[in-house]
Design an enzyme around this catalytic site. Sequence first.
Site, PDB file in Angstrom:
ATOM      1  CB  ALA A 229       9.875  15.320  -8.139  1.00 20.40           C
TER       2      ALA A 229
ATOM      3  CB  THR B 194       3.306   5.860  -4.424  1.00 25.39           C
ATOM      4  OG1 THR B 194       3.944   6.539  -3.349  1.00 25.39           O
ATOM      5  CG2 THR B 194       2.704   6.875  -5.361  1.00 25.39           C
ATOM      6  CB  ALA B 195       3.279   1.007  -6.565  1.00 24.44           C
TER       7      ALA B 195
ATOM      8  CE  LYS C  98      10.001  17.895 -11.888  1.00 19.95           C
ATOM      9  NZ  LYS C  98      10.261  16.458 -11.713  1.00 19.95           N
TER      10      LYS C  98
ATOM     11  CB  ILE D 282       5.284   8.395  -9.407  1.00 21.01           C
ATOM     12  CG1 ILE D 282       5.769   8.249  -7.961  1.00 21.01           C
ATOM     13  CG2 ILE D 282       3.777   8.600  -9.458  1.00 21.01           C
ATOM     14  CD1 ILE D 282       5.557   9.462  -7.072  1.00 21.01           C
TER      15      ILE D 282
ATOM     16  N   GLY E 207       0.810  -1.215   0.000  1.00 25.14           N
ATOM     17  CA  GLY E 207       0.000   0.000   0.000  1.00 25.14           C
ATOM     18  C   GLY E 207       0.842   1.264   0.000  1.00 25.14           C
TER      19      GLY E 207
ATOM     20  CB  THR F  54      11.118   8.068 -14.615  1.00 24.49           C
ATOM     21  OG1 THR F  54      12.337   7.646 -14.002  1.00 24.49           O
ATOM     22  CG2 THR F  54      11.418   9.088 -15.683  1.00 24.49           C
TER      23      THR F  54
HETATM   24  P1  FAD Z   1       6.834   1.179  -1.124  1.00 27.28           P
HETATM   25  O1  FAD Z   1       6.566   2.604  -0.892  1.00 27.28           O
HETATM   26  O2  FAD Z   1       8.061   0.598  -0.497  1.00 27.28           O
HETATM   27  O3  FAD Z   1       5.574   0.367  -0.641  1.00 27.28           O
HETATM   28  C1  FAD Z   1       5.633  -1.026  -0.415  1.00 27.28           C
HETATM   29  C2  FAD Z   1       4.361  -1.470   0.291  1.00 27.28           C
HETATM   30  O4  FAD Z   1       4.387  -2.879   0.415  1.00 27.28           O
HETATM   31  C3  FAD Z   1       4.206  -0.902   1.695  1.00 27.28           C
HETATM   32  O5  FAD Z   1       2.855  -0.573   1.921  1.00 27.28           O
HETATM   33  C4  FAD Z   1       4.605  -2.073   2.576  1.00 27.28           C
HETATM   34  O6  FAD Z   1       4.010  -2.025   3.844  1.00 27.28           O
HETATM   35  C5  FAD Z   1       4.067  -3.232   1.736  1.00 27.28           C
HETATM   36  N1  FAD Z   1       4.680  -4.524   2.050  1.00 27.28           N
HETATM   37  C6  FAD Z   1       5.949  -4.932   1.797  1.00 27.28           C
HETATM   38  N2  FAD Z   1       6.108  -6.201   2.238  1.00 27.28           N
HETATM   39  C7  FAD Z   1       4.920  -6.583   2.749  1.00 27.28           C
HETATM   40  C8  FAD Z   1       4.452  -7.762   3.376  1.00 27.28           C
HETATM   41  N3  FAD Z   1       5.253  -8.821   3.570  1.00 27.28           N
HETATM   42  N4  FAD Z   1       3.179  -7.818   3.801  1.00 27.28           N
HETATM   43  C9  FAD Z   1       2.335  -6.751   3.638  1.00 27.28           C
HETATM   44  N5  FAD Z   1       2.723  -5.597   3.048  1.00 27.28           N
HETATM   45  C10 FAD Z   1       4.003  -5.525   2.626  1.00 27.28           C
HETATM   46  N6  FAD Z   1       9.626   8.431  -7.681  1.00 27.28           N
HETATM   47  C11 FAD Z   1       9.177   9.506  -8.326  1.00 27.28           C
HETATM   48  O7  FAD Z   1       8.317   9.381  -9.193  1.00 27.28           O
HETATM   49  N7  FAD Z   1       9.661  10.743  -8.033  1.00 27.28           N
HETATM   50  C12 FAD Z   1      10.660  10.939  -7.150  1.00 27.28           C
HETATM   51  O8  FAD Z   1      11.045  12.077  -6.900  1.00 27.28           O
HETATM   52  C13 FAD Z   1      11.210   9.810  -6.507  1.00 27.28           C
HETATM   53  N8  FAD Z   1      12.241   9.918  -5.642  1.00 27.28           N
HETATM   54  C14 FAD Z   1      12.770   8.786  -5.106  1.00 27.28           C
HETATM   55  C15 FAD Z   1      13.930   8.874  -4.326  1.00 27.28           C
HETATM   56  C16 FAD Z   1      14.522   7.718  -3.829  1.00 27.28           C
HETATM   57  C17 FAD Z   1      15.776   7.812  -3.053  1.00 27.28           C
HETATM   58  C18 FAD Z   1      13.916   6.459  -4.053  1.00 27.28           C
HETATM   59  C19 FAD Z   1      14.516   5.197  -3.489  1.00 27.28           C
HETATM   60  C20 FAD Z   1      12.771   6.374  -4.799  1.00 27.28           C
HETATM   61  C21 FAD Z   1      12.208   7.520  -5.344  1.00 27.28           C
HETATM   62  N9  FAD Z   1      11.081   7.438  -6.139  1.00 27.28           N
HETATM   63  C22 FAD Z   1      10.626   8.546  -6.786  1.00 27.28           C
HETATM   64  C23 FAD Z   1      10.392   6.178  -6.304  1.00 27.28           C
HETATM   65  C24 FAD Z   1       9.132   6.165  -5.467  1.00 27.28           C
HETATM   66  O9  FAD Z   1       9.453   6.351  -4.117  1.00 27.28           O
HETATM   67  C25 FAD Z   1       8.436   4.822  -5.627  1.00 27.28           C
HETATM   68  O10 FAD Z   1       8.394   4.465  -6.964  1.00 27.28           O
HETATM   69  C26 FAD Z   1       7.028   4.932  -5.166  1.00 27.28           C
HETATM   70  O11 FAD Z   1       6.987   5.449  -3.880  1.00 27.28           O
HETATM   71  C27 FAD Z   1       6.380   3.595  -5.192  1.00 27.28           C
HETATM   72  O12 FAD Z   1       6.900   2.802  -4.195  1.00 27.28           O
HETATM   73  P2  FAD Z   1       6.190   1.416  -3.961  1.00 27.28           P
HETATM   74  O13 FAD Z   1       4.768   1.655  -3.650  1.00 27.28           O
HETATM   75  O14 FAD Z   1       6.528   0.531  -5.089  1.00 27.28           O
HETATM   76  O15 FAD Z   1       6.963   0.823  -2.688  1.00 27.28           O
END
Ligand code: FAD
Length: 506
Positions: free
Chosen positions: A53, A16-17, A81, A353, A14, A351
């Site tokens: 961003a 952003t993705a 932006k 998001i 849960g 890129t």
């Molecule tokens: P996460 O935010 O890590 O979410 C993972 C989810 O899975 C969480 O809810 C967690 O609780 C859940 N989960 C994991 N394991 C389990 C389990 N076993 N059981 C139940 N739940 C579980 N993107 C941009 O577009 N612009 C930016 O400026 C940008 N800056 C960034 C800077 C850095 C340094 C990094 C590392 C990334 C950046 N990103 C950026 C990327 C962006 O942060 C992610 O693409 C975006 O937040 C999506 O993350 P996610 O949802 O895939 O993962």
Amino acid sequence: MSAPPIRKIVIVGGGTAGWMAAAALSKVLGAMPGLAITLIESEAIGTVGVGEATIPQIVHFNKLLGINEAEFMRETHATYKLGIEFVDWTHLGHSYVHPFGQYGIDMLGIEFHHFWLKGLALGDATALDAYSIGAMAGKAGRFYWPETGNPNSPLSRLAYAFQFDAGRYARFLRRRAEEAGVTRVEGRVTQVEQHPESGFVTRVALENGTQVDGELFIDCSGFRSLLLGQTLGVPFLDWSKWLPCDRAVAIPCTKRETGAEDQPLTRSTARKAGWQWRIPLQHRVGNGHVYASAFMCEDEATETLLAHLDGTPLASPNHIRFTGGHRTRVWDKNVVALGLAGGFLEPLESTAIHLVQSGIARLLAYFPSTAFTPVEIDRFNAETAQDYLDIRDFLVLHYKATARDDSEFWNYCRTLEPPDGLKAKLEMFRSSGRIVREHNELFTETSWLSVMACQGIVAGDHHPAAALLPDDEVLRRLSHVRGVIASAVSQMPTQDQFLASIGGAI
Ligand code: FAD
């Protein structure tokens, strides 16, 4: 006879993705009778906690969800932006803006930059920024919506994105998704069950004993890649050779107290072994340092960030490790990964998001029945891999096109043999000033031109049509375009005035 439709979708994660997927799928498919969407997330694990961003495509995503922009700006504490300001990338002391939108004005079908190149050859050294309404408005701290319906207006060449609090955005989307019928389950997934023959994922079990069955699983579990990587064992394609930055340290800060208005720009300042971001939101400023661990240790990276912080820290440093690259198959069996679970290319051009958004759009286009037709899955994977490749090449360009020789890191990047796609683009621009945008790739001619021309790649020629126009006419037109843009910018409200006028200020 067609195979039965999917009736149970399970999203694991849960961040952003996960919430983008839940909100979009429930909006588009939610009205289908008999379809259940469940999202599982673990507050104890939390989210990656960065990612603020974006690029202009997100405006369309929000529109698809029927989001009111003013409400969104308020709730996510967002700012606008208009591009990214790159400081010290070309050489120390240099800066330029990679703007959204387009340069110049329409020149009867010939790209504007060929006239700019001819101007350069004639001795008019005005930097490209002056020909971009996005760059000029960004630097002046001004903002207005694009006038897409009026090609005669310089505002028609403007495009914008947002900088927002990603945690707030996820909560904002969660509310919409739950209202549209998505069921949220709290808890940590500890077991994944697979069909003994097909290997398809059939069920996940949580620490608290809850079991959730599904037919299509969307892996949004972040870097853990719980289903695609850990369970199905899909290998990771490692691009560290091309993208050596593999660590980040982030510190959110208070806003400066001077009362100065922020520019609607993300700033990226090149450092000794990487770069530092500055992302101004309405309530705070995101600061982070992305660096290559092969060239700098964690302590030095943190000290570098602390020495260049904008504002007073609101939290202790958040250290993040990553590897640039992606899973070789982002869709395998009945698991589709979105977000960090599928791959990550460092955040230089914001890129990630967007890749979630394009993954959702592609999933909807190839939405499976229970037959999970291999030819469609292969197509989905090929298109996704191409997206990653195109973005990677654009990112590599930023590191390759530099005169910096003041550290081992920059010497490595500057002398790296570019990947084939980038090499071909560089050769084309160096010989003729032309930019070829392949297969509708994400980054447009504006983007490629901006980084190539502003980071010192010299075009050997310009379009023959620009050569045909008399020299003084070219110089006159260039001066006219600069004037039109400067005048339009001077009439735009400041970002703060604009936010207040639409009811988007917090
Ligand atoms: P996460 O935010 O890590 O979410 C993972 C989810 O899975 C969480 O809810 C967690 O609780 C859940 N989960 C994991 N394991 C389990 C389990 N076993 N059981 C139940 N739940 C579980 N993107 C941009 O577009 N612009 C930016 O400026 C940008 N800056 C960034 C800077 C850095 C340094 C990094 C590392 C990334 C950046 N990103 C950026 C990327 C962006 O942060 C992610 O693409 C975006 O937040 C999506 O993350 P996610 O949802 O895939 O993962």
